[in-house]
Scaffold this active site. Structure first.
Site, PDB file in Angstrom:
ATOM      1  N   ASN A   9       0.861  -1.183   0.000  1.00  0.00           N
ATOM      2  CA  ASN A   9       0.000   0.000   0.000  1.00  0.00           C
ATOM      3  C   ASN A   9       0.897   1.232   0.000  1.00  0.00           C
ATOM      4  O   ASN A   9       1.521   1.546   1.013  1.00  0.00           O
ATOM      5  CB  ASN A   9      -0.885  -0.021   1.264  1.00  0.00           C
ATOM      6  CG  ASN A   9      -1.664   1.270   1.438  1.00  0.00           C
ATOM      7  OD1 ASN A   9      -1.834   2.036   0.494  1.00  0.00           O
ATOM      8  ND2 ASN A   9      -2.140   1.501   2.663  1.00  0.00           N
ATOM      9  N   TRP A  10       0.953   1.907  -1.136  1.00  0.00           N
ATOM     10  CA  TRP A  10       1.886   3.032  -1.258  1.00  0.00           C
ATOM     11  C   TRP A  10       1.385   4.306  -0.595  1.00  0.00           C
ATOM     12  O   TRP A  10       2.131   5.270  -0.472  1.00  0.00           O
ATOM     13  CB  TRP A  10       2.145   3.331  -2.748  1.00  0.00           C
ATOM     14  CG  TRP A  10       2.915   2.268  -3.463  1.00  0.00           C
ATOM     15  CD1 TRP A  10       3.303   1.036  -2.974  1.00  0.00           C
ATOM     16  CD2 TRP A  10       3.396   2.327  -4.810  1.00  0.00           C
ATOM     17  NE1 TRP A  10       3.987   0.342  -3.938  1.00  0.00           N
ATOM     18  CE2 TRP A  10       4.063   1.108  -5.078  1.00  0.00           C
ATOM     19  CE3 TRP A  10       3.329   3.287  -5.825  1.00  0.00           C
ATOM     20  CZ2 TRP A  10       4.659   0.840  -6.314  1.00  0.00           C
ATOM     21  CZ3 TRP A  10       3.914   3.020  -7.050  1.00  0.00           C
ATOM     22  CH2 TRP A  10       4.576   1.811  -7.293  1.00  0.00           C
ATOM     23  N   LYS A  11       0.145   4.324  -0.225  1.00  0.00           N
ATOM     24  CA  LYS A  11      -0.464   5.527   0.372  1.00  0.00           C
ATOM     25  C   LYS A  11      -0.222   6.728  -0.557  1.00  0.00           C
ATOM     26  O   LYS A  11      -0.202   6.561  -1.767  1.00  0.00           O
ATOM     27  CB  LYS A  11       0.089   5.762   1.775  1.00  0.00           C
ATOM     28  CG  LYS A  11       0.039   4.488   2.631  1.00  0.00           C
ATOM     29  CD  LYS A  11       0.328   4.738   4.067  1.00  0.00           C
ATOM     30  CE  LYS A  11       0.358   3.411   4.808  1.00  0.00           C
ATOM     31  NZ  LYS A  11       0.377   3.546   6.237  1.00  0.00           N
ATOM     32  N   HIS A  97      -9.121   1.054   5.068  1.00  0.00           N
ATOM     33  CA  HIS A  97      -7.834   1.260   5.740  1.00  0.00           C
ATOM     34  C   HIS A  97      -8.047   2.191   6.938  1.00  0.00           C
ATOM     35  O   HIS A  97      -8.856   3.113   6.881  1.00  0.00           O
ATOM     36  CB  HIS A  97      -6.815   1.856   4.763  1.00  0.00           C
ATOM     37  CG  HIS A  97      -5.427   1.843   5.307  1.00  0.00           C
ATOM     38  ND1 HIS A  97      -4.984   2.796   6.200  1.00  0.00           N
ATOM     39  CD2 HIS A  97      -4.404   0.973   5.132  1.00  0.00           C
ATOM     40  CE1 HIS A  97      -3.731   2.501   6.530  1.00  0.00           C
ATOM     41  NE2 HIS A  97      -3.356   1.407   5.896  1.00  0.00           N
ATOM     42  N   GLU A  99      -6.454   4.607   8.022  1.00  0.00           N
ATOM     43  CA  GLU A  99      -6.282   6.046   7.742  1.00  0.00           C
ATOM     44  C   GLU A  99      -7.540   6.623   7.102  1.00  0.00           C
ATOM     45  O   GLU A  99      -7.889   7.782   7.329  1.00  0.00           O
ATOM     46  CB  GLU A  99      -5.046   6.257   6.857  1.00  0.00           C
ATOM     47  CG  GLU A  99      -3.767   6.047   7.639  1.00  0.00           C
ATOM     48  CD  GLU A  99      -2.609   5.491   6.836  1.00  0.00           C
ATOM     49  OE1 GLU A  99      -2.622   5.570   5.596  1.00  0.00           O
ATOM     50  OE2 GLU A  99      -1.680   4.942   7.471  1.00  0.00           O
ATOM     51  N   GLU A 169      -5.139  -5.154  10.523  1.00  0.00           N
ATOM     52  CA  GLU A 169      -4.121  -4.132  10.731  1.00  0.00           C
ATOM     53  C   GLU A 169      -4.371  -3.427  12.064  1.00  0.00           C
ATOM     54  O   GLU A 169      -5.131  -2.458  12.116  1.00  0.00           O
ATOM     55  CB  GLU A 169      -4.165  -3.115   9.591  1.00  0.00           C
ATOM     56  CG  GLU A 169      -3.894  -3.714   8.231  1.00  0.00           C
ATOM     57  CD  GLU A 169      -3.269  -2.704   7.283  1.00  0.00           C
ATOM     58  OE1 GLU A 169      -2.177  -2.976   6.790  1.00  0.00           O
ATOM     59  OE2 GLU A 169      -3.867  -1.637   7.073  1.00  0.00           O
ATOM     60  N   GLY A 175       2.780   1.930  10.786  1.00  0.00           N
ATOM     61  CA  GLY A 175       3.730   3.029  10.616  1.00  0.00           C
ATOM     62  C   GLY A 175       4.415   3.442  11.908  1.00  0.00           C
ATOM     63  O   GLY A 175       5.048   4.496  11.978  1.00  0.00           O
ATOM     64  N   SER A 215       3.800  -2.469  10.315  1.00  0.00           N
ATOM     65  CA  SER A 215       5.262  -2.468  10.481  1.00  0.00           C
ATOM     66  C   SER A 215       5.928  -3.794  10.126  1.00  0.00           C
ATOM     67  O   SER A 215       6.908  -4.194  10.762  1.00  0.00           O
ATOM     68  CB  SER A 215       5.638  -2.041  11.909  1.00  0.00           C
ATOM     69  OG  SER A 215       5.168  -0.732  12.160  1.00  0.00           O
ATOM     70  N   GLY A 236       3.017  -1.218   4.271  1.00  0.00           N
ATOM     71  CA  GLY A 236       3.109   0.208   3.977  1.00  0.00           C
ATOM     72  C   GLY A 236       4.551   0.599   3.680  1.00  0.00           C
ATOM     73  O   GLY A 236       5.046   0.439   2.563  1.00  0.00           O
ATOM     74  N   GLY A 237       5.242   1.072   4.707  1.00  0.00           N
ATOM     75  CA  GLY A 237       6.608   1.605   4.554  1.00  0.00           C
ATOM     76  C   GLY A 237       7.554   0.717   3.765  1.00  0.00           C
ATOM     77  O   GLY A 237       8.252   1.188   2.859  1.00  0.00           O
TER      78      GLY A 237
HETATM   79  C1  PEP Z   1      -0.444   0.030   6.126  1.00  0.00           C
HETATM   80  O1  PEP Z   1      -0.582   1.229   6.060  1.00  0.00           O
HETATM   81  O2  PEP Z   1      -1.278  -0.710   5.591  1.00  0.00           O
HETATM   82  C2  PEP Z   1       0.715  -0.503   6.849  1.00  0.00           C
HETATM   83  C3  PEP Z   1       0.684  -1.729   7.272  1.00  0.00           C
HETATM   84  O3  PEP Z   1       1.767   0.360   7.042  1.00  0.00           O
HETATM   85  P1  PEP Z   1       3.217  -0.015   7.663  1.00  0.00           P
HETATM   86  O4  PEP Z   1       3.654  -1.297   7.043  1.00  0.00           O
HETATM   87  O5  PEP Z   1       4.086   1.147   7.298  1.00  0.00           O
HETATM   88  O6  PEP Z   1       3.007  -0.141   9.136  1.00  0.00           O
END
Ligand code: PEP
Length: 252
Positions: A9-11, A97, A99, A169, A175, A215, A236-237
């Site tokens: 997920n590039w956001k 998600h 966010e 999640e 994050g 994470s 994500g990251g």
């Molecule tokens: C996400 O936003 O779906 C996520 C899991 O982010 P991260 O891996 O950066 O925690």
């Protein structure tokens, strides 16, 4: 047999140029990996979906949108419809998600409407859910997750569930660098699979892929992915760097 999935997920990251070079490099690297039953998905921003879907054509990388409007069309300034996503040859959408829930007011009810529209338009849904830290501290995390799934998804038919991927999640792990332990992830995934099993025929609960997100990075992926009910990750990251993302694909 349910699929293993690594989804990035590039956001709100990566420009058009960055998308182009990332996909070029990723395609090259993914060709070297034996994928078997593993699906690789990337979710760029709306403006880069078309480029990503064109560039990944013919290789084993799928593209997803990060969001979608519940309405089919009309006066909804700034929104993107399911048919617009399909029109650029994208067949998957991430919904719910944390966010989106936190900053854009999405609720279980509004997500149920989005899920309906997505399925009606033949989009596969990666449905995110998870508790915030206070829920876990007060031991309400199972109850919260149960509500999120029941209210947004339990009106669906068994057939609809063929197009649903779940993504647990925990919000406190997204994050933040803090990951749920493999045992915490397994405990929640098993709980969710059981919840689905109670409501539907066993095929549904056995076949639905449940991803973990929060994470995940090359250093911890193997241990998390090795758990029985963890079928991969929503990342994500670590999905923003080709090397890290490929390491996660290899970890599965
Ligand atoms: C996400 O936003 O779906 C996520 C899991 O982010 P991260 O891996 O950066 O925690």
């Amino acid at each position: 047999m349910r699929s293993k999935i690594v989804a990035g997920n590039w956001k709100m990251n990566k420009t058009y140029q960055e998308t182009k070079s990332f996909v070029k490099e990723l395609t090259k690297e993914v060709k070297k990996v034996k994928l078997d039953n593993t699906r690789v998905i990337i979710a760029p921003s709306f403006t880069n979906l078309q480029k990503a879907s064109k560039k990944t054509k013919g290789c084993k990388i799928e593209v997803a949108a990060q969001n979608m409007c519940a309405m089919e069309s009309g006066a909804f300034t700034g929104e993107i419809s399911a048919s617009m996503i399909k029109n650029v040859h994208v067949d998957i959408v991430i919904l719910g998600h944390s966010e989106r829930r936190e900053y854009f007011g999405e609720t279980n009810e509004s997500l149920a409407a989005k899920v309906n529209t997505a399925l009606k338009n033949k989009l596969e849904v990666i449905f995110c859910f998870g508790e915030v830290l206070e829920d876990r501290k007060s031991k309400n995390h199972f109850k919260v997750v149960e509500e999120q799934i029941k209210e947004a998804l339990f009106h669906l038919t068994s057939d609809d569930w063929k197009h649903i991927i779940l993504a647990y999640e925990p919000v406190w792990a997204i994050g933040t660098g803090e990951t749920a332990s493999p045992e915490q992830a397994q405990e929640m995934h098993a709980f969710v699979r059981e919840l689905v099993a109670e409501r539907y025929i066993s095929d549904v609960s056995e076949e639905v892929s449940i991803l973990y997100g929060g994470s995940v990075k090359p250093a911890n992926a193997k241990e998390i992915f090795s758990k029985e009910d963890v079928d991969g990750g929503l990342i994500g990251g670590a999905a923003l760097k080709v090397d890290d993302f490929v390491a996660l694909i290899k970890a599965i």
